[in-house]
Structure formats: C-alpha cells, structure tokens
Design a protein around this motif. Structure first.
Motif, PDB file in Angstrom:
ATOM      1  N   LEU A 128       0.832  -1.205   0.000  1.00 29.12           N
ATOM      2  CA  LEU A 128       0.000   0.000   0.000  1.00 29.12           C
ATOM      3  C   LEU A 128       0.868   1.257   0.000  1.00 29.12           C
ATOM      4  O   LEU A 128       0.573   2.234  -0.691  1.00 29.12           O
ATOM      5  CB  LEU A 128      -0.942   0.005   1.200  1.00 29.12           C
ATOM      6  CG  LEU A 128      -2.093  -0.987   1.147  1.00 29.12           C
ATOM      7  CD1 LEU A 128      -2.861  -0.978   2.456  1.00 29.12           C
ATOM      8  CD2 LEU A 128      -3.009  -0.708  -0.017  1.00 29.12           C
ATOM      9  N   THR A 129       1.934   1.237   0.774  1.00 32.66           N
ATOM     10  CA  THR A 129       2.846   2.378   0.808  1.00 32.66           C
ATOM     11  C   THR A 129       3.539   2.574  -0.533  1.00 32.66           C
ATOM     12  O   THR A 129       3.652   3.694  -1.030  1.00 32.66           O
ATOM     13  CB  THR A 129       3.895   2.188   1.915  1.00 32.66           C
ATOM     14  OG1 THR A 129       3.227   2.017   3.157  1.00 32.66           O
ATOM     15  CG2 THR A 129       4.833   3.372   2.001  1.00 32.66           C
ATOM     16  N   LEU A 130       3.989   1.467  -1.110  1.00 27.96           N
ATOM     17  CA  LEU A 130       4.646   1.555  -2.418  1.00 27.96           C
ATOM     18  C   LEU A 130       3.677   2.004  -3.508  1.00 27.96           C
ATOM     19  O   LEU A 130       4.077   2.693  -4.443  1.00 27.96           O
ATOM     20  CB  LEU A 130       5.290   0.215  -2.779  1.00 27.96           C
ATOM     21  CG  LEU A 130       6.500  -0.170  -1.928  1.00 27.96           C
ATOM     22  CD1 LEU A 130       6.961  -1.576  -2.264  1.00 27.96           C
ATOM     23  CD2 LEU A 130       7.631   0.822  -2.110  1.00 27.96           C
ATOM     24  N   ALA A 131       2.418   1.663  -3.382  1.00 25.75           N
ATOM     25  CA  ALA A 131       1.424   2.108  -4.357  1.00 25.75           C
ATOM     26  C   ALA A 131       1.076   3.586  -4.166  1.00 25.75           C
ATOM     27  O   ALA A 131       0.825   4.300  -5.133  1.00 25.75           O
ATOM     28  CB  ALA A 131       0.164   1.259  -4.246  1.00 25.75           C
ATOM     29  N   ALA A 132       1.066   4.051  -2.921  1.00 28.10           N
ATOM     30  CA  ALA A 132       0.674   5.427  -2.638  1.00 28.10           C
ATOM     31  C   ALA A 132       1.756   6.435  -2.992  1.00 28.10           C
ATOM     32  O   ALA A 132       1.450   7.574  -3.335  1.00 28.10           O
ATOM     33  CB  ALA A 132       0.321   5.568  -1.160  1.00 28.10           C
ATOM     34  N   THR A 133       3.001   6.037  -2.915  1.00 23.06           N
ATOM     35  CA  THR A 133       4.104   6.978  -3.111  1.00 23.06           C
ATOM     36  C   THR A 133       4.102   7.637  -4.482  1.00 23.06           C
ATOM     37  O   THR A 133       4.102   8.873  -4.565  1.00 23.06           O
ATOM     38  CB  THR A 133       5.446   6.286  -2.818  1.00 23.06           C
ATOM     39  OG1 THR A 133       5.407   5.777  -1.480  1.00 23.06           O
ATOM     40  CG2 THR A 133       6.602   7.236  -2.969  1.00 23.06           C
ATOM     41  N   PRO A 134       4.074   6.916  -5.593  1.00 20.92           N
ATOM     42  CA  PRO A 134       4.053   7.605  -6.892  1.00 20.92           C
ATOM     43  C   PRO A 134       2.751   8.368  -7.134  1.00 20.92           C
ATOM     44  O   PRO A 134       2.748   9.412  -7.783  1.00 20.92           O
ATOM     45  CB  PRO A 134       4.244   6.493  -7.920  1.00 20.92           C
ATOM     46  CG  PRO A 134       3.992   5.234  -7.225  1.00 20.92           C
ATOM     47  CD  PRO A 134       4.197   5.477  -5.761  1.00 20.92           C
ATOM     48  N   PHE A 135       1.650   7.856  -6.589  1.00 24.62           N
ATOM     49  CA  PHE A 135       0.362   8.544  -6.719  1.00 24.62           C
ATOM     50  C   PHE A 135       0.423   9.916  -6.058  1.00 24.62           C
ATOM     51  O   PHE A 135       0.065  10.935  -6.662  1.00 24.62           O
ATOM     52  CB  PHE A 135      -0.729   7.671  -6.084  1.00 24.62           C
ATOM     53  CG  PHE A 135      -2.106   8.250  -6.151  1.00 24.62           C
ATOM     54  CD1 PHE A 135      -2.806   8.272  -7.342  1.00 24.62           C
ATOM     55  CD2 PHE A 135      -2.712   8.742  -5.009  1.00 24.62           C
ATOM     56  CE1 PHE A 135      -4.081   8.790  -7.400  1.00 24.62           C
ATOM     57  CE2 PHE A 135      -3.989   9.267  -5.053  1.00 24.62           C
ATOM     58  CZ  PHE A 135      -4.677   9.293  -6.251  1.00 24.62           C
ATOM     59  N   PHE A 136       0.909   9.952  -4.826  1.00 27.71           N
ATOM     60  CA  PHE A 136       1.017  11.217  -4.105  1.00 27.71           C
ATOM     61  C   PHE A 136       2.065  12.133  -4.738  1.00 27.71           C
ATOM     62  O   PHE A 136       1.863  13.346  -4.819  1.00 27.71           O
ATOM     63  CB  PHE A 136       1.338  10.967  -2.630  1.00 27.71           C
ATOM     64  CG  PHE A 136       1.399  12.222  -1.821  1.00 27.71           C
ATOM     65  CD1 PHE A 136       0.284  13.011  -1.651  1.00 27.71           C
ATOM     66  CD2 PHE A 136       2.589  12.621  -1.238  1.00 27.71           C
ATOM     67  CE1 PHE A 136       0.337  14.182  -0.908  1.00 27.71           C
ATOM     68  CE2 PHE A 136       2.654  13.784  -0.492  1.00 27.71           C
ATOM     69  CZ  PHE A 136       1.526  14.562  -0.327  1.00 27.71           C
ATOM     70  N   ALA A 137       3.171  11.563  -5.203  1.00 28.82           N
ATOM     71  CA  ALA A 137       4.202  12.369  -5.860  1.00 28.82           C
ATOM     72  C   ALA A 137       3.647  13.065  -7.092  1.00 28.82           C
ATOM     73  O   ALA A 137       3.970  14.228  -7.359  1.00 28.82           O
ATOM     74  CB  ALA A 137       5.401  11.497  -6.234  1.00 28.82           C
ATOM     75  N   ARG A 138       2.811  12.384  -7.835  1.00 26.20           N
ATOM     76  CA  ARG A 138       2.193  12.982  -9.022  1.00 26.20           C
ATOM     77  C   ARG A 138       1.246  14.114  -8.639  1.00 26.20           C
ATOM     78  O   ARG A 138       1.190  15.140  -9.318  1.00 26.20           O
ATOM     79  CB  ARG A 138       1.448  11.883  -9.799  1.00 26.20           C
ATOM     80  CG  ARG A 138       0.875  12.333 -11.070  1.00 26.20           C
ATOM     81  CD  ARG A 138       1.957  12.537 -12.096  1.00 26.20           C
ATOM     82  NE  ARG A 138       1.314  12.841 -13.354  1.00 26.20           N
ATOM     83  CZ  ARG A 138       1.862  13.543 -14.296  1.00 26.20           C
ATOM     84  NH1 ARG A 138       3.083  14.009 -14.153  1.00 26.20           N
ATOM     85  NH2 ARG A 138       1.230  13.796 -15.396  1.00 26.20           N
ATOM     86  N   ILE A 139       0.531  13.947  -7.548  1.00 25.27           N
ATOM     87  CA  ILE A 139      -0.366  15.008  -7.076  1.00 25.27           C
ATOM     88  C   ILE A 139       0.431  16.225  -6.621  1.00 25.27           C
ATOM     89  O   ILE A 139       0.076  17.367  -6.912  1.00 25.27           O
ATOM     90  CB  ILE A 139      -1.279  14.475  -5.954  1.00 25.27           C
ATOM     91  CG1 ILE A 139      -2.300  13.503  -6.552  1.00 25.27           C
ATOM     92  CG2 ILE A 139      -1.967  15.599  -5.219  1.00 25.27           C
ATOM     93  CD1 ILE A 139      -3.150  12.788  -5.555  1.00 25.27           C
TER      94      ILE A 139
END
Length: 140
Positions: free
Chosen positions: A25-36
């Motif tokens: 979940l952390t690895l999935a959230a990191t690029p998502f949040f970075a893009r935001i």
C-alpha cells in the motif's frame, strides 16, 4: 500486491496480514502522491517565481518561500485523496476490510461496517478539506 510478496516477506517477515499489507500500500501510494504534489507545484503562478528570482532569491528560497506555501492547499487536498484511496485499498487488502468482515459481515452488524469505513472516509475528507480551506484563506 502479489508481485511484492518477496519484498514484503523481507521487510515484515510475513506475506499476509495487516502488517504485510502496509508495504504494498505504501509503495502504491508513493508515486500517486508524488504525481499530485507535482501537479500542485506546476499550478503555482510563474509570475511569483519570476518575481522571486528578480528579488534575488536562490532556488532553495524559491522552493521554501514561494512554491511550497503556494502549493500547500493543493498538496493537502492531494494528501486527503491519497489517504482516502489508501483507506479504500486497505479495506480490500486487509486491515479495515478484516475489521469490516469480522464484525459486520460475520456478526451481521452493518452499523460497524458503516462506522468503520464510511464515517472514517467522511471524517478524513472533511478534515482534509477544512485544513486545505484554512491554508487557502491564509494566502489572501
């Protein structure tokens, strides 16, 4: 999540359970949040950056005193969206899903499911929106 099982086993020591769900979940959230965050930083008016450069600000000063404060409401909103997405994903992967399954589905207590998932998401969303609005008003 399945592809990350070996990494999860190395980090957590197990490939299943609530703690093991945190790694993917952390690895999935990191690029998502970075893009935001990147999108929020790109929305900052270029005129402000040019004005800071004209005043002699270096790159570090522009980042900390112009870009970050101007993008902060968007970053907080993006963090809220990321957090709600992670609540959704943890419901599917375990954690909240496990609580909802054990206490609501097996015991047929729909109030627990409602309280755990829906109220938590609403609380996170309302808190994030309120913080973002306060930060946005502070700029005015």
């Amino acid at each position: 999540m399945v592809a990350l099982i070996p990494i999860t086993c190395l980090i957590v020591g197990s490939s299943y359970g609530v703690c093991a769900a945190v790694v993917p979940l952390t690895l999935a959230a990191t690029p998502f949040f970075a893009r935001i965050v990147e999108g929020s930083l790109r929305e900052v008016d270029h005129g402000l950056i040019e004005a800071a450069q004209a005043m002699g600000c270096n790159r570090k000063q522009i980042i900390w005193h112009v870009l970050f404060p101007e993008a902060l409401p968007g970053i907080v909103t993006g963090f809220t969206v990321t957090l709600v997405t992670m609540i959704n994903s943890s419901t599917i992967a375990g954690g909240l899903g496990d609580i909802a399954y054990r206490y609501s589905y097996q015991r047929l207590d729909m109030q627990i499911m409602f309280a755990v998932i829906v109220v938590l998401v609403m609380l996170v969303q309302k808190t994030g929106d309120r913080i973002s609005q306060q930060l946005d008003k502070r700029k005015l």
